[in-house]
Design a protein around this motif. Structure first.
Motif, PDB file in Angstrom:
ATOM      1  N   SER A   1     -15.088  52.230  48.272  1.00 57.49           N
ATOM      2  CA  SER A   1     -14.814  50.752  47.661  1.00 57.49           C
ATOM      3  C   SER A   1     -14.662  49.445  48.579  1.00 57.49           C
ATOM      4  CB  SER A   1     -13.237  50.986  46.879  1.00 57.49           C
ATOM      5  OG  SER A   1     -12.806  49.787  46.650  1.00 57.49           O
ATOM      6  N   VAL A   2     -15.284  48.419  48.525  1.00 60.82           N
ATOM      7  CA  VAL A   2     -15.326  47.427  49.241  1.00 60.82           C
ATOM      8  C   VAL A   2     -13.716  46.896  49.189  1.00 60.82           C
ATOM      9  CG1 VAL A   2     -16.019  45.095  49.639  1.00 60.82           C
ATOM     10  CG2 VAL A   2     -17.566  46.630  48.922  1.00 60.82           C
ATOM     11  N   LEU A   3     -13.241  46.600  48.182  1.00 62.14           N
ATOM     12  CA  LEU A   3     -11.784  45.994  47.980  1.00 62.14           C
ATOM     13  C   LEU A   3     -10.891  47.147  48.861  1.00 62.14           C
ATOM     14  CD1 LEU A   3     -11.683  44.520  44.696  1.00 62.14           C
ATOM     15  CD2 LEU A   3     -12.274  43.748  46.759  1.00 62.14           C
ATOM     16  N   HIS A   4     -10.863  48.422  48.641  1.00 61.97           N
ATOM     17  CA  HIS A   4      -9.967  49.254  49.334  1.00 61.97           C
ATOM     18  C   HIS A   4     -10.099  49.013  50.705  1.00 61.97           C
ATOM     19  CE1 HIS A   4      -8.581  52.054  45.744  1.00 61.97           C
ATOM     20  NE2 HIS A   4      -8.244  50.947  45.628  1.00 61.97           N
ATOM     21  N   THR A   5     -11.508  49.166  51.323  1.00 65.96           N
ATOM     22  CA  THR A   5     -11.816  49.087  52.303  1.00 65.96           C
ATOM     23  C   THR A   5     -11.099  47.783  53.008  1.00 65.96           C
ATOM     24  OG1 THR A   5     -13.845  50.274  52.343  1.00 65.96           O
ATOM     25  CG2 THR A   5     -13.690  48.996  54.406  1.00 65.96           C
ATOM     26  N   ILE A   6     -11.300  46.787  52.831  1.00 70.20           N
ATOM     27  CA  ILE A   6     -10.819  45.452  52.982  1.00 70.20           C
ATOM     28  C   ILE A   6      -9.267  45.251  53.097  1.00 70.20           C
ATOM     29  CG2 ILE A   6     -10.347  42.883  52.610  1.00 70.20           C
ATOM     30  CD1 ILE A   6     -13.290  43.067  51.331  1.00 70.20           C
TER      31      ILE A   6
ATOM     32  N   LYS B   1     -23.027  45.634  49.663  1.00 72.30           N
ATOM     33  CA  LYS B   1     -21.816  46.304  50.030  1.00 72.30           C
ATOM     34  C   LYS B   1     -21.205  45.890  51.419  1.00 72.30           C
ATOM     35  CE  LYS B   1     -20.095  49.625  47.621  1.00 72.30           C
ATOM     36  NZ  LYS B   1     -20.125  51.234  47.020  1.00 72.30           N
ATOM     37  N   SER B   2     -21.969  46.480  52.192  1.00 69.40           N
ATOM     38  CA  SER B   2     -21.656  46.212  53.766  1.00 69.40           C
ATOM     39  C   SER B   2     -21.533  44.864  54.019  1.00 69.40           C
ATOM     40  CB  SER B   2     -22.663  46.956  54.727  1.00 69.40           C
ATOM     41  OG  SER B   2     -22.807  48.345  54.242  1.00 69.40           O
ATOM     42  N   SER B   3     -22.396  44.013  53.603  1.00 66.90           N
ATOM     43  CA  SER B   3     -22.326  42.654  53.941  1.00 66.90           C
ATOM     44  C   SER B   3     -21.124  42.063  53.559  1.00 66.90           C
ATOM     45  CB  SER B   3     -23.730  41.896  53.653  1.00 66.90           C
ATOM     46  OG  SER B   3     -24.922  42.235  54.079  1.00 66.90           O
ATOM     47  N   VAL B   4     -20.773  42.205  52.220  1.00 66.17           N
ATOM     48  CA  VAL B   4     -19.499  41.790  51.585  1.00 66.17           C
ATOM     49  C   VAL B   4     -18.283  42.091  52.253  1.00 66.17           C
ATOM     50  CG1 VAL B   4     -17.924  41.462  49.630  1.00 66.17           C
ATOM     51  CG2 VAL B   4     -20.542  41.370  49.398  1.00 66.17           C
ATOM     52  N   GLY B   5     -18.140  43.538  52.480  1.00 68.09           N
ATOM     53  CA  GLY B   5     -16.910  44.053  53.123  1.00 68.09           C
ATOM     54  C   GLY B   5     -16.810  43.748  54.530  1.00 68.09           C
ATOM     55  N   LEU B   6     -17.830  43.877  55.230  1.00 67.20           N
ATOM     56  CA  LEU B   6     -17.867  43.581  56.674  1.00 67.20           C
ATOM     57  C   LEU B   6     -17.579  42.183  56.897  1.00 67.20           C
ATOM     58  CD1 LEU B   6     -20.419  45.929  58.116  1.00 67.20           C
ATOM     59  CD2 LEU B   6     -17.866  46.322  57.704  1.00 67.20           C
ATOM     60  N   GLY B   7     -18.404  41.425  56.273  1.00 74.45           N
ATOM     61  CA  GLY B   7     -18.397  39.873  56.345  1.00 74.45           C
ATOM     62  C   GLY B   7     -16.830  39.216  56.155  1.00 74.45           C
TER      63      GLY B   7
ATOM     64  N   LEU C   1     -18.628  48.042  64.470  1.00 74.79           N
ATOM     65  CA  LEU C   1     -19.090  48.017  63.065  1.00 74.79           C
ATOM     66  C   LEU C   1     -20.301  49.167  62.900  1.00 74.79           C
ATOM     67  CD1 LEU C   1     -21.796  46.498  62.163  1.00 74.79           C
ATOM     68  CD2 LEU C   1     -20.344  44.578  62.379  1.00 74.79           C
ATOM     69  N   ARG C   2     -20.363  49.713  61.845  1.00 79.24           N
ATOM     70  CA  ARG C   2     -21.572  50.533  61.265  1.00 79.24           C
ATOM     71  C   ARG C   2     -22.130  49.971  59.930  1.00 79.24           C
ATOM     72  NH1 ARG C   2     -22.995  56.432  59.859  1.00 79.24           N
ATOM     73  NH2 ARG C   2     -25.238  56.118  59.141  1.00 79.24           N
ATOM     74  N   VAL C   3     -23.134  49.708  59.809  1.00 83.44           N
ATOM     75  CA  VAL C   3     -23.774  49.342  58.186  1.00 83.44           C
ATOM     76  C   VAL C   3     -24.127  50.847  57.869  1.00 83.44           C
ATOM     77  CG1 VAL C   3     -25.569  48.323  56.717  1.00 83.44           C
ATOM     78  CG2 VAL C   3     -24.139  47.039  58.493  1.00 83.44           C
ATOM     79  N   SER C   4     -23.782  51.546  57.003  1.00 83.29           N
ATOM     80  CA  SER C   4     -23.966  52.751  56.701  1.00 83.29           C
ATOM     81  C   SER C   4     -24.906  52.728  55.321  1.00 83.29           C
ATOM     82  CB  SER C   4     -22.476  53.451  56.101  1.00 83.29           C
ATOM     83  OG  SER C   4     -21.831  53.727  56.976  1.00 83.29           O
ATOM     84  N   LEU C   5     -26.202  52.881  55.677  1.00 81.44           N
ATOM     85  CA  LEU C   5     -27.221  52.910  54.470  1.00 81.44           C
ATOM     86  C   LEU C   5     -27.837  54.393  54.404  1.00 81.44           C
ATOM     87  CD1 LEU C   5     -29.276  49.742  55.405  1.00 81.44           C
ATOM     88  CD2 LEU C   5     -27.072  50.008  53.790  1.00 81.44           C
ATOM     89  N   THR C   6     -28.126  54.606  53.095  1.00 80.19           N
ATOM     90  CA  THR C   6     -28.904  55.987  52.758  1.00 80.19           C
ATOM     91  C   THR C   6     -30.360  55.682  52.925  1.00 80.19           C
ATOM     92  OG1 THR C   6     -27.394  56.320  51.175  1.00 80.19           O
ATOM     93  CG2 THR C   6     -29.258  57.672  50.870  1.00 80.19           C
ATOM     94  N   SER C   7     -30.675  55.668  54.380  1.00 81.47           N
ATOM     95  CA  SER C   7     -31.997  55.322  54.697  1.00 81.47           C
ATOM     96  C   SER C   7     -32.051  55.586  56.296  1.00 81.47           C
ATOM     97  CB  SER C   7     -32.098  53.763  54.678  1.00 81.47           C
ATOM     98  OG  SER C   7     -33.345  53.295  54.815  1.00 81.47           O
TER      99      SER C   7
END
Length: 363
Positions: A180-185, A215-221, A232-238
């Motif tokens: 959850s982006v909001l929970h992370t923030i 999601k990563s850009s919004v949360g980390l930004g 930081l790490r941008v976690s992607l299924t990739s």
């Protein structure tokens, strides 16, 4: 506007310094089998080539811990061993030369085992990342807070941290991750008010390339704009290599760090008379390995393009039967025929970079 970053303690992962006055560090995690030394080293090198500064490895068993030695000897960047539940693997990885651990002291089997890990980390000069995910919060905290809330995650992390502090160990960084982006923030905001340890930020289980990047850009930004985040790490299924451009663009967009060229391009419209989308994609592809920091514009209108992208160091704009190449809004070359435009632009770009590097050498 300049972002005022939260001041934290400084820790080291090998040669990389995190926290204090140091820039935000970009990390990733290998998805190879750590026991496969050649494959793991190849992926670490591929990550380093596109800007990864620290790489984490999964250490699932003794064979993986034993592989740390040859991997570390061949790695161009510091390494972190990701350990769950087994303190012996943590000690073995440290003895094999790993630069840091990601571990939760509370789940490795009691105080004696925590002491063994702390002693080994201290002897190695390694830092420990206490990493709490929303799915790893202890049962009593879930009951107390009514679920894996941001407050529950913070209490869990600080509880693990105290186990290290009680043994006089302070080379610690902390991560709190939720899908959850909001929970992370919220979790990081609460944690930032309660300690001065450097924070590793990220949104876990963010998803595939598109959704995970958003999601990563919004949360980390948001967190970085608040001054929170030391690595930081941008976690992607990739492929982990795909995480690097996203991470660096997040930092660039906030003016925190720059790596490689910034490419701006217009969104196309009814006035566009060239294959702008493919042109922009090809310019981006050809500049993928460039580390020099400058701004490139790819515009679809030869009439308005140079003016709209005046801030670009070098740019290209196309029309139906011709294209133009410009620097800082001033046209330097006109090219007839759309088929010749990309080749001409790459020639001018090579000239621009050669002049830029020569000027820096002379200064």
């Amino acid at each position: 506007m300049t972002i005022e970053r939260r001041r934290t303690r400084e820790v080291r992962i090998g040669s990389v310094r995190i926290g204090g006055d140091n820039p935000v560090v970009v990390q990733s995690m290998a998805n190879t089998d750590t026991r496969d030394v050649d494959a793991t080293v190849a992926q670490i090198r591929a990550l380093a080539a596109v800007g990864c500064e620290v790489v984490r490895l999964a250490v699932l068993n003794e064979a993986a811990a034993a592989a740390i030695g040859p991997i570390r000897a061949a790695s161009p960047v510091p390494l972190v061993a990701d350990i769950h539940f087994d303190h012996r693997l943590a000690v073995a990885a440290l003895e094999a030369g790993v630069d840091a651990l990601r571990i939760n002291p509370g789940n490795i089997g009691g105080e004696a085992n925590v002491a063994r890990v702390v002693d080994a980390a201290r002897a190695r000069g390694a830092c420990i990342r206490v990493g709490v995910n929303s799915g790893s919060v202890e049962k009593h905290l879930l009951e107390r807070f009514g679920g894996p809330t941001p407050e529950a995650m913070v209490e869990s992390a600080l509880g693990h941290v105290r186990m290290l502090e009680d043994r006089g160990f302070g080379d610690i960084k902390i991560s709190l991750k939720s899908s959850s982006v909001l929970h992370t923030i919220d979790a990081y905001r609460v944690l930032a008010e309660r300690c001065d340890y450097p924070l590793h930020i990220g949104v876990t289980e963010a998803g595939t390339m598109l959704r995970g990047s958003v999601k990563s850009s919004v949360g980390l930004g948001v967190l970085l704009w608040l001054g929170i985040g030391d690595t930081l790490r941008v976690s992607l299924t990739s492929d982990p290599v795909e995480e690097m451009p996203v991470a660096w663009e997040i930092l660039r967009s906030l003016g925190l760090r720059h790596r490689g060229p910034e490419i701006i391009s217009c969104p196309t419209c009814g006035r566009t008379e060239i294959g702008l989308i493919s042109l922009a994609q090809e310019v981006e592809r050809r500049l993928a390995g460039e580390t020099e920091n400058f701004k490139v514009a790819v515009m679809g209108c030869a009439v308005n393009g140079p003016g709209e992208a005046r801030e670009a160091d070098i740019g290209i704009a196309g029309g139906r039967d011709k294209g133009i190449i410009f620097r800082k809004g001033e046209i330097i070359r006109t090219v007839k025929g759309g088929a010749n435009l990309l080749a001409a632009f790459m020639e001018e770009l090579d000239t621009f970079l050669a002049e830029r590097k020569a000027a820096r050498k002379d200064s």
